[in-house]
Design a protein around this motif. Structure first.
Motif, mmCIF file in Angstrom:
data_model
loop_
_atom_site.group_PDB
_atom_site.id
_atom_site.type_symbol
_atom_site.label_atom_id
_atom_site.label_comp_id
_atom_site.label_asym_id
_atom_site.label_seq_id
_atom_site.Cartn_x
_atom_site.Cartn_y
_atom_site.Cartn_z
ATOM 1 N N VAL A 100 0.839 -1.200 0.000
ATOM 2 C CA VAL A 100 0.000 0.000 0.000
ATOM 3 C C VAL A 100 0.872 1.247 0.000
ATOM 4 O O VAL A 100 0.601 2.220 -0.722
ATOM 5 N N ASP A 101 1.923 1.243 0.803
ATOM 6 C CA ASP A 101 2.830 2.390 0.859
ATOM 7 C C ASP A 101 3.432 2.668 -0.515
ATOM 8 O O ASP A 101 3.528 3.823 -0.946
ATOM 9 N N HIS A 102 3.815 1.623 -1.211
ATOM 10 C CA HIS A 102 4.453 1.786 -2.528
ATOM 11 C C HIS A 102 3.449 2.175 -3.605
ATOM 12 O O HIS A 102 3.747 2.996 -4.483
ATOM 13 N N THR A 103 2.236 1.627 -3.531
ATOM 14 C CA THR A 103 1.294 1.733 -4.642
ATOM 15 C C THR A 103 0.316 2.894 -4.500
ATOM 16 O O THR A 103 -0.032 3.553 -5.481
ATOM 17 N N LEU A 104 -0.154 3.169 -3.286
ATOM 18 C CA LEU A 104 -1.197 4.169 -3.090
ATOM 19 C C LEU A 104 -0.645 5.532 -2.691
ATOM 20 O O LEU A 104 -1.403 6.515 -2.631
ATOM 21 N N GLN A 105 0.648 5.619 -2.405
ATOM 22 C CA GLN A 105 1.201 6.900 -1.970
ATOM 23 C C GLN A 105 1.280 7.884 -3.124
ATOM 24 O O GLN A 105 1.689 7.530 -4.235
ATOM 25 N N ARG A 106 0.899 9.129 -2.847
ATOM 26 C CA ARG A 106 0.964 10.205 -3.831
ATOM 27 C C ARG A 106 2.253 10.999 -3.648
ATOM 28 O O ARG A 106 2.994 10.802 -2.681
ATOM 29 N N ASP A 107 2.513 11.926 -4.553
ATOM 30 C CA ASP A 107 3.750 12.704 -4.507
ATOM 31 C C ASP A 107 3.873 13.541 -3.235
ATOM 32 O O ASP A 107 4.991 13.858 -2.804
ATOM 33 N N GLY A 165 3.093 12.641 -0.254
ATOM 34 C CA GLY A 165 3.272 11.791 0.913
ATOM 35 C C GLY A 165 1.995 11.250 1.499
ATOM 36 O O GLY A 165 2.041 10.408 2.404
ATOM 37 N N LEU A 166 0.852 11.714 1.022
ATOM 38 C CA LEU A 166 -0.437 11.182 1.451
ATOM 39 C C LEU A 166 -0.829 10.023 0.539
ATOM 40 O O LEU A 166 -0.096 9.675 -0.383
ATOM 41 N N TYR A 167 -1.999 9.432 0.787
ATOM 42 C CA TYR A 167 -2.378 8.209 0.086
ATOM 43 C C TYR A 167 -3.774 8.328 -0.516
ATOM 44 O O TYR A 167 -4.683 8.914 0.083
ATOM 45 N N ALA A 168 -3.933 7.746 -1.701
ATOM 46 C CA ALA A 168 -5.255 7.638 -2.301
ATOM 47 C C ALA A 168 -6.139 6.759 -1.410
ATOM 48 O O ALA A 168 -5.652 5.852 -0.724
ATOM 49 N N HIS A 169 -7.430 7.021 -1.443
ATOM 50 C CA HIS A 169 -8.373 6.257 -0.619
ATOM 51 C C HIS A 169 -8.369 4.781 -0.998
ATOM 52 O O HIS A 169 -8.386 3.910 -0.132
ATOM 53 N N GLY A 170 -8.357 4.481 -2.317
ATOM 54 C CA GLY A 170 -8.455 3.089 -2.729
ATOM 55 C C GLY A 170 -7.703 2.789 -4.004
ATOM 56 O O GLY A 170 -7.236 3.690 -4.718
ATOM 57 N N LEU A 192 -5.766 3.834 -9.123
ATOM 58 C CA LEU A 192 -5.994 4.617 -7.915
ATOM 59 C C LEU A 192 -7.255 5.465 -8.005
ATOM 60 O O LEU A 192 -7.641 5.933 -9.081
ATOM 61 N N SER A 193 -7.862 5.696 -6.845
ATOM 62 C CA SER A 193 -8.946 6.670 -6.755
ATOM 63 C C SER A 193 -8.351 8.077 -6.775
ATOM 64 O O SER A 193 -7.140 8.270 -6.624
ATOM 65 N N GLN A 194 -9.224 9.072 -6.932
ATOM 66 C CA GLN A 194 -8.754 10.420 -7.250
ATOM 67 C C GLN A 194 -8.236 11.219 -6.062
ATOM 68 O O GLN A 194 -7.381 12.085 -6.228
ATOM 69 N N ASN A 195 -8.779 10.994 -4.864
ATOM 70 C CA ASN A 195 -8.588 11.954 -3.778
ATOM 71 C C ASN A 195 -8.100 11.324 -2.483
ATOM 72 O O ASN A 195 -8.109 10.101 -2.312
ATOM 73 N N VAL A 196 -7.673 12.206 -1.578
ATOM 74 C CA VAL A 196 -7.194 11.819 -0.248
ATOM 75 C C VAL A 196 -8.303 12.137 0.742
ATOM 76 O O VAL A 196 -8.520 13.296 1.109
ATOM 77 N N TRP A 197 -9.017 11.102 1.172
ATOM 78 C CA TRP A 197 -10.122 11.295 2.115
ATOM 79 C C TRP A 197 -9.583 11.330 3.541
ATOM 80 O O TRP A 197 -8.773 10.494 3.934
#
Length: 392
Positions: free
Chosen positions: A195-202, A204-209, A225-230
């Motif tokens: 999850v850290d490798h795949t869902l992390q955004r530039d 440092g936060l993460y996509a919801h799904g 990836l989903s669009q936003n950081v919930w």
């Protein structure tokens, strides 16, 4: 079709009393240090609260964890008595769990099982040890992505949501510890790493799904990836990390170091998006965008993560004190004697009506006072606040 039927009293002062719930004087004093209205709200909530749903579910599990967290720090028997009362029909003397439905393969249904470990340690009752095996049986067969991560639910095939790490991985780590199965803990760490490798955004936060199949309308066709950081998804993620780290004491130092590293980086990233009021937004990294708002449950979960990570020496005491400040900010802004306000009731991806993960979608979900996800997080944070050095 989404099944969101539930009974949440908006005003606990006006709701029907279900049970006596009188805090010890010293508990009242300790809680009041975070906000004058906090003791009245906590006692009123438990006097009036009815189970969120009749079957074993994650929302009630969030509240149960909160009550046990407060019991462990205050030793006020009213919290433990409440949980034991709830368990009378949910964990029977032979350890069976008649309201647990493992055949749904819903990762959320694992969350409630976290309380079995402290209950077994506190009471010594064998039914709680047996129930751990009943709960874990779902994970033995739970479907996984090719990466090895648990599907979020059977009705959400090939999908990994941040929420699911919180629901399953602290339980799995506790189960690994009680069974002395370090390979099981290694599996947990591998799921976090992916999850850290795949869902992390530039940022440092993460996509919801993430959708491995790339077939969902909410999923990017290249990345999945989903669009936003919930906000609350980030809260679930950081809560999962600190709870797993604590539960993994005694296991491989290198594996634990991986969890600590992800925790530290996540908290450092989150602090960059903390509002001027000490809170976090519904869509975390778009605080200045029209319609966005400071959300209570996300803010409480991040505060919990900061305080607990500091207590576990993952981050500095200064960051822990920042968590205390955010907890107090939530209490001042959102807690009254009758309600915890500012809580997004629910948010997800897909299903019917379709949730597309857009900014507009996250802003469209109803704010629900006294939703258990917020109240549970308030109790986790209060328990950590009481443990944090110089917090009072």
């Amino acid at each position: 079709m989404l099944d969101l039927k539930h009974n949440i009293p908006v005003d606990v002062a006006a709701a029907l009393t279900q049970r006596a719930f009188d805090l010890l004087p010293q508990t009242t004093t300790a809680l009041a240090r975070f906000g004058d209205a906090v003791p009245a709200f906590i006692s009123g909530y438990f006097r009036t609260w009815e189970p969120y749903r009749p079957h074993w579910n994650y929302e009630d599990g969030v509240v149960w964890k909160g009550a046990l967290d407060l019991y462990q720090v205050t030793k006020d028997p009213v919290f433990l008595d409440y949980i034991l009362g709830e368990m009378q029909t949910r964990v029977l003397p032979d350890g069976s769990m008649p309201t647990f439905h493992p055949q749904e393969y819903n990762i959320d249904n694992v969350n409630g099982g976290k309380i079995l470990f402290p209950l077994y340690a506190i009471t010594g009752e064998g039914r709680f040890r047996t129930a751990m095996d009943v709960q874990f049986a779902q994970l033995k067969d739970h479907p996984r992505t090719q990466s090895g991560n648990y599907w979020h639910k059977q009705i959400y095939p090939h999908q990994v949501w941040l929420d699911g790490l919180f629901m399953a991985q602290p339980f799995q780590t506790e189960y690994a510890r009680i069974t002395q199965d370090e390979a099981l803990f290694a599996d947990t760490v591998a799921q976090f790493r992916f999850v850290d490798h795949t869902l992390q955004r530039d940022n440092g936060l993460y996509a919801h799904g993430w959708d491995e199949s790339r077939t969902e309308r909410w999923a990017d066709k290249q990345t999945g990836l989903s669009q936003n950081v919930w906000g609350r998804a980030m809260g679930w993620w950081i809560g999962a990390l600190v709870d797993v780290y604590e539960a993994s004491e005694g296991f491989s130092p290198s594996l634990r170091a991986d969890i600590a590293d992800i925790t530290r980086r996540t908290l450092e990233a989150l602090l960059k998006f903390r509002s001027d009021n000490g809170l976090w937004y519904q869509v975390v990294d778009q605080g200045q965008r029209d319609g966005n708002y400071e959300e209570a449950s996300a803010s409480l979960m991040v505060a919990y993560g900061l305080m607990k990570a500091a207590r576990l020496s993952i981050v500095s005491e200064t960051m822990g004190r920042t968590g205390v400040e955010s907890l107090k900010a939530v209490c001042a802004r959102f807690v009254t004697p009758s309600a915890l306000n500012g809580v997004c009731g629910v948010a997800g991806l897909g299903n019917v009506p379709y949730r597309d993960g857009s900014y507009a979608y996250y802003l469209s979900e109803k704010i629900t006072p006294n939703d258990p996800k917020g109240v549970g997080a308030l109790m986790w944070a209060l328990s950590e606040g009481m443990r944090t050095k110089d917090s009072l």
